[in-house]
Scaffold this motif. Structure first.
Motif, PDB file in Angstrom:
ATOM      1  N   HIS A   1      26.250  61.780  43.463  1.00 35.85           N
ATOM      2  CA  HIS A   1      26.809  63.029  44.331  1.00 35.85           C
ATOM      3  C   HIS A   1      26.517  63.428  45.880  1.00 35.85           C
ATOM      4  N   PRO A   2      27.167  62.668  47.095  1.00 35.31           N
ATOM      5  CA  PRO A   2      26.480  63.000  48.127  1.00 35.31           C
ATOM      6  C   PRO A   2      26.559  63.711  48.979  1.00 35.31           C
ATOM      7  N   GLN A   3      26.731  65.163  48.449  1.00 35.07           N
ATOM      8  CA  GLN A   3      26.420  66.555  48.662  1.00 35.07           C
ATOM      9  C   GLN A   3      24.866  67.319  48.088  1.00 35.07           C
ATOM     10  N   MET A   4      24.685  66.463  47.570  1.00 31.20           N
ATOM     11  CA  MET A   4      22.658  66.644  47.079  1.00 31.20           C
ATOM     12  C   MET A   4      22.271  65.948  48.187  1.00 31.20           C
ATOM     13  N   ALA A   5      22.323  65.636  48.828  1.00 29.76           N
ATOM     14  CA  ALA A   5      21.577  65.146  50.292  1.00 29.76           C
ATOM     15  C   ALA A   5      21.495  66.172  51.268  1.00 29.76           C
ATOM     16  N   ASP A   6      22.960  67.175  51.236  1.00 26.37           N
ATOM     17  CA  ASP A   6      22.715  68.422  51.802  1.00 26.37           C
ATOM     18  C   ASP A   6      22.055  69.252  51.601  1.00 26.37           C
ATOM     19  N   TRP A   7      21.301  69.658  49.743  1.00 29.17           N
ATOM     20  CA  TRP A   7      21.170  70.397  49.334  1.00 29.17           C
ATOM     21  C   TRP A   7      20.296  71.411  50.207  1.00 29.17           C
ATOM     22  N   PRO A   8      19.392  72.524  50.361  1.00 31.88           N
ATOM     23  CA  PRO A   8      18.450  72.941  50.912  1.00 31.88           C
ATOM     24  C   PRO A   8      17.442  72.528  51.023  1.00 31.88           C
ATOM     25  N   ASP A   9      16.544  71.991  50.740  1.00 28.84           N
ATOM     26  CA  ASP A   9      14.855  71.638  50.723  1.00 28.84           C
ATOM     27  C   ASP A   9      14.032  72.290  50.004  1.00 28.84           C
ATOM     28  N   ASP A  10      13.965  73.900  50.808  1.00 26.28           N
ATOM     29  CA  ASP A  10      13.438  74.986  50.670  1.00 26.28           C
ATOM     30  C   ASP A  10      13.512  75.214  49.071  1.00 26.28           C
ATOM     31  N   HIS A  11      14.356  74.599  48.425  1.00 26.31           N
ATOM     32  CA  HIS A  11      15.608  74.834  46.891  1.00 26.31           C
ATOM     33  C   HIS A  11      14.269  74.588  46.249  1.00 26.31           C
ATOM     34  N   GLY A  12      13.269  73.317  46.272  1.00 26.43           N
ATOM     35  CA  GLY A  12      12.724  72.855  45.591  1.00 26.43           C
ATOM     36  C   GLY A  12      13.066  71.395  44.183  1.00 26.43           C
ATOM     37  N   PHE A  13      14.683  71.320  44.992  1.00 29.57           N
ATOM     38  CA  PHE A  13      15.198  70.370  43.953  1.00 29.57           C
ATOM     39  C   PHE A  13      14.148  69.084  43.775  1.00 29.57           C
ATOM     40  N   ILE A  14      14.284  68.352  42.772  1.00 29.03           N
ATOM     41  CA  ILE A  14      13.516  66.788  42.350  1.00 29.03           C
ATOM     42  C   ILE A  14      14.490  66.403  41.420  1.00 29.03           C
ATOM     43  N   PRO A  15      14.001  65.631  41.596  1.00 26.39           N
ATOM     44  CA  PRO A  15      14.901  63.882  40.686  1.00 26.39           C
ATOM     45  C   PRO A  15      14.046  63.934  39.179  1.00 26.39           C
ATOM     46  N   CYS A  16      14.534  64.474  38.056  1.00 29.49           N
ATOM     47  CA  CYS A  16      14.245  64.130  36.530  1.00 29.49           C
ATOM     48  C   CYS A  16      14.991  63.160  35.911  1.00 29.49           C
ATOM     49  N   GLU A  17      14.569  62.415  34.950  1.00 32.05           N
ATOM     50  CA  GLU A  17      15.178  61.168  34.249  1.00 32.05           C
ATOM     51  C   GLU A  17      14.802  60.933  32.933  1.00 32.05           C
ATOM     52  N   MET A  18      15.884  61.635  31.879  1.00 31.47           N
ATOM     53  CA  MET A  18      16.156  61.417  31.041  1.00 31.47           C
ATOM     54  C   MET A  18      15.463  60.351  30.281  1.00 31.47           C
ATOM     55  N   LYS A  19      14.172  59.980  29.321  1.00 36.04           N
ATOM     56  CA  LYS A  19      13.712  58.715  28.639  1.00 36.04           C
ATOM     57  C   LYS A  19      14.555  59.030  26.967  1.00 36.04           C
ATOM     58  N   ILE A  20      15.684  58.056  26.800  1.00 36.96           N
ATOM     59  CA  ILE A  20      16.020  58.122  25.406  1.00 36.96           C
ATOM     60  C   ILE A  20      15.374  57.757  24.447  1.00 36.96           C
ATOM     61  N   LYS A  21      15.463  58.598  23.699  1.00 37.44           N
ATOM     62  CA  LYS A  21      14.308  58.515  21.741  1.00 37.44           C
ATOM     63  C   LYS A  21      15.136  56.929  21.547  1.00 37.44           C
ATOM     64  N   ASP A  22      13.471  56.288  21.014  1.00 33.97           N
ATOM     65  CA  ASP A  22      14.348  54.809  20.548  1.00 33.97           C
ATOM     66  C   ASP A  22      14.845  54.986  19.824  1.00 33.97           C
ATOM     67  N   GLN A  23      15.056  55.439  17.966  1.00 38.37           N
ATOM     68  CA  GLN A  23      15.453  55.384  17.596  1.00 38.37           C
ATOM     69  C   GLN A  23      16.193  56.553  17.438  1.00 38.37           C
ATOM     70  N   ASN A  24      17.964  55.964  17.116  1.00 41.21           N
ATOM     71  CA  ASN A  24      18.913  56.491  16.825  1.00 41.21           C
ATOM     72  C   ASN A  24      18.616  58.247  18.387  1.00 41.21           C
ATOM     73  N   GLY A  25      18.685  57.570  18.734  1.00 41.38           N
ATOM     74  CA  GLY A  25      18.464  58.085  20.321  1.00 41.38           C
ATOM     75  C   GLY A  25      19.530  58.096  20.827  1.00 41.38           C
ATOM     76  N   LEU A  26      20.979  57.996  20.514  1.00 39.59           N
ATOM     77  CA  LEU A  26      22.600  57.950  20.799  1.00 39.59           C
ATOM     78  C   LEU A  26      23.101  58.181  19.622  1.00 39.59           C
ATOM     79  N   TRP A  27      24.568  58.843  19.614  1.00 37.11           N
ATOM     80  CA  TRP A  27      25.244  59.854  18.246  1.00 37.11           C
ATOM     81  C   TRP A  27      26.685  59.564  19.582  1.00 37.11           C
ATOM     82  N   MET A  28      27.516  58.560  18.689  1.00 34.14           N
ATOM     83  CA  MET A  28      29.124  58.288  19.485  1.00 34.14           C
ATOM     84  C   MET A  28      29.676  58.409  17.561  1.00 34.14           C
ATOM     85  N   ILE A  29      30.552  58.803  18.096  1.00 34.63           N
ATOM     86  CA  ILE A  29      32.212  58.531  18.273  1.00 34.63           C
ATOM     87  C   ILE A  29      33.409  58.444  18.799  1.00 34.63           C
ATOM     88  N   ALA A  30      33.771  56.813  18.573  1.00 35.41           N
ATOM     89  CA  ALA A  30      35.088  56.364  19.152  1.00 35.41           C
ATOM     90  C   ALA A  30      35.837  55.878  19.005  1.00 35.41           C
TER      91      ALA A  30
END
Length: 598
Positions: free
Chosen positions: A142-171
């Protein structure tokens, strides 16, 4: 016992076990590859969570690196269990118009072969040693994110996937199922597109867990011709074998239950195996807890899609209604209610979030096709959707009918730019790429006329999902709408727009500001047949003419007799009208400064 028999007795079970393990791992890897591909390809997801017991959801940008999932959020205190939901329908902007999905564009977003994935885990600020990786990944995606204002307080976050049955899919056909985080992380991102009955894995690794041996035996001892119109396995001699069955429009499947007595020796014996059967009609899939799903049997904890675990309808566009023209977004200016109504009416699928009945206190998102009228001008603001009885969403709603519907302009054909980029080239998380969430509770449609309105709208808007306009799944299910409690709407810089449910629902379109929009009926259900000539016939004109002459004669007589009474009434009320007008003209106009408005 001879040495040979001892060897056979000892070795054969081991070989069988190794075969089963290898097969299981292959299936898991294939689904893991598909999940990895979808996460890597999709640049946004519907983020759902529970806040003080209340469901919340919003479309947010995300980025992936080696299976790790990162967000760029402003809430430093966001540290909560959440789910994120993806659809294959979101990855190809050229297919947005007409609700298309799949490599050939012949699938509906609700079709099981249009991959859908929900990942559950915890979203929290990145650890110090992961921040730079997260930022590099986010800014590269997302190149636009690099120009987002610093004073808006954006911080990087991560999702840690649940070990057991952490994903549900139909394909693909055969119902959805769960996957462990390890199956996802150990796979490479590889897309397995489905053409027709395609080659994706029929079910996930744990899809047969909990079935009795007799069930497995009955589901694989024979093959039969699966009729996609009646959803029945047939053993007729004229449909026996792959070639004859295909010629009759069916699918030769080895997952039909029972024993089929037809003899395929005179026909092709190239029996379809993996990826070619509707196991939703056979009830062969379960989730990891052993609850049967896809046919709605067992205790109802079915995980299906389209029709409860792999509905077999796939429309080709014929037989559907007339699609409305693709028009650019109108200039709504300050009309937030109109903008919100437009987004909902133009959206053809959504993420429906429920309170999970499987994991208490957690949110579960699920992709469903939706319609809000057959066109924008006949919309009500309350979209319709269909949920088969075995579907996890139906199971959740049965326990707690709280839901959210998540919409974003990133999924709208009307917002695809000339270069093919969604949202006119703006990032999905940018406020000018509007995001809308309707919060309320699910309400099943019970009135026959309202159900017909929903079916008619599905016929027009979803020509590749004929089952949605024909009463739904053979497994049983319900058409729903929602009772609206709250609206979350981010449409521009400066924070969320304030739109009350009353403002939203009472909004009326101004046709002068909506050039090109076609009328297709009314929200009450008096839909105009678009192929019929609405001009009254000659007999109707005769009837109307006679009625008008008779009414005029009666009106003349009544007018002569009552004219004086009417004049008297008007004279007696003239002072009242004058008083009211004077009161209106004396209403004080309050000046409000710009500062007070802000």
């Amino acid at each position: 016992m001879t040495p040979y028999s001892i060897l056979v007795t000892a070795v054969v079970p081991v070989l069988l076990l190794l075969t089963l393990v290898t097969s299981s791992q292959a299936a898991s890897t294939k689904n893991g590859e598909e999940a990895r591909w979808l996460v890597q390809t999709a640049k946004w997801a519907a983020l759902s969570w529970v806040d003080d017991g209340a469901l919340k959801s919003i479309a947010m940008s995300m980025a992936e690196a080696d299976g790790r999932i990162f967000f760029y959020l402003t809430d430093r205190g966001f540290n909560t269990k959440a789910s994120i939901t993806f659809s294959e329908a979101q990855v190809t902007p050229s297919q947005f118009f007409g609700a298309k999905c799949g490599p050939d564009g012949d699938l509906d977003p609700e079709d099981p072969r249009c991959a859908k994935l929900t990942i559950s885990g915890v979203v929290s600020p990145c650890e110090e040693d992961s921040k730079q990786l997260a930022l590099d990944t986010l800014f590269a995606t997302h190149p636009q994110m690099a120009d987002w204002p610093d004073d808006h307080g954006f911080i990087p976050c991560e999702m840690k996937i649940k070990d057991q049955n952490g994903l549900w899919m139909i394909a693909n056909y055969g119902g959805g199922g769960y996957m462990n985080a390890a199956d996802y992380h150990d796979s490479e991102p590889v897309h397995h597109p489905v053409h027709g009955f395609g080659d994706r894995s029929r079910s996930l690794e744990d899809s047969n867990a909990g079935l009795e041996d007799s069930d497995l035996e009955n589901s694989t001892t024979s093959a039969a011709c699966y009729d996609m119109a009646t959803h029945e396995c047939e053993c007729h001699s004229d449909k026996c074998g792959n070639d004859l069955c295909a010629a009759a429009g069916g699918v030769w499947s080895d997952l039909c239950p029972g024993t089929c007595e037809c003899d395929p020796s005179s026909a092709s014996t190239n029996e379809s195996t993996e990826g070619t059967a509707h196991s939703e009609a056979m009830g062969t899939n379960t989730d990891s807890s052993g609850h049967e799903h896809s046919d709605g049997m067992g205790d109802g904890h079915g995980h299906g899609d389209g029709s409860g675990g792999g509905h077999g309808h796939h429309g080709d566009g014929s037989g559907g209604g007339k699609l409305q023209p693709q028009l650019p977004r109108p200039n709504f200016g300050k009309d937030a209610a109109g903008h919100a109504r437009w987004i909902v009416a133009k959206s053809l699928w959504t993420t429906i979030t429920t309170l999970s009945s499987k994991s208490e206190g957690e949110a579960f998102g699920n992709i469903r096709s939706v319609v809000d009228g057959a066109c924008f001008l006949s919309s009500s603001g309350l979209p319709y959707f269909y949920v088969p009885s075995p579907d996890p969403t139906a199971v959740d709603i049965k326990k707690d009918n709280s839901i959210t519907l998540t919409f974003t302009e990133s999924a709208l054909a009307e917002r695809v730019g000339e270069d093919g980029s969604p949202c006119g080239g703006m990032d999905a998380e940018d406020p000018t790429c509007a995001k809308l969430t309707l919060i309320g509770h699910a309400v099943p449609l019970e009135d026959h006329a309202q159900i017909e309105v929903a079916k008619n709208a599905f016929k027009t808007q979803h020509p590749r999902a004929s089952w949605l306009s024909e009463g739904g799944a053979h497994t049983g299910g319900l058409y729903y709408t929602l009772h609206l409690h709250e609206i979350m709407f981010l449409r521009n810089y400066g924070g969320f727009a304030q739109v009350s449910p009353d403002e939203y629902l009472s909004w009326k379109p101004d046709l002068s500001k909506l050039p090109g929009e076609e009328q297709c009926g009314t929200v009450e259900g008096d839909y105009l047949n678009q192929t019929d000539d609405p001009t009254p016939k000659a007999s109707s004109f005769s009837y109307y003419a006679i009625s008008l002459v008779f009414a005029a004669f009666i009106g003349y007589i009544f007018g002569v007799l009552s004219a004086e009474k009417v004049n008297t009434l008007l004279r007696s009320n003239r002072n009242v009208y004058a008083k009211a007008n004077n009161e209106e003209s004396s209403i004080e106009v309050v000046e409000v400064s710009k500062g007070e408005v802000c």
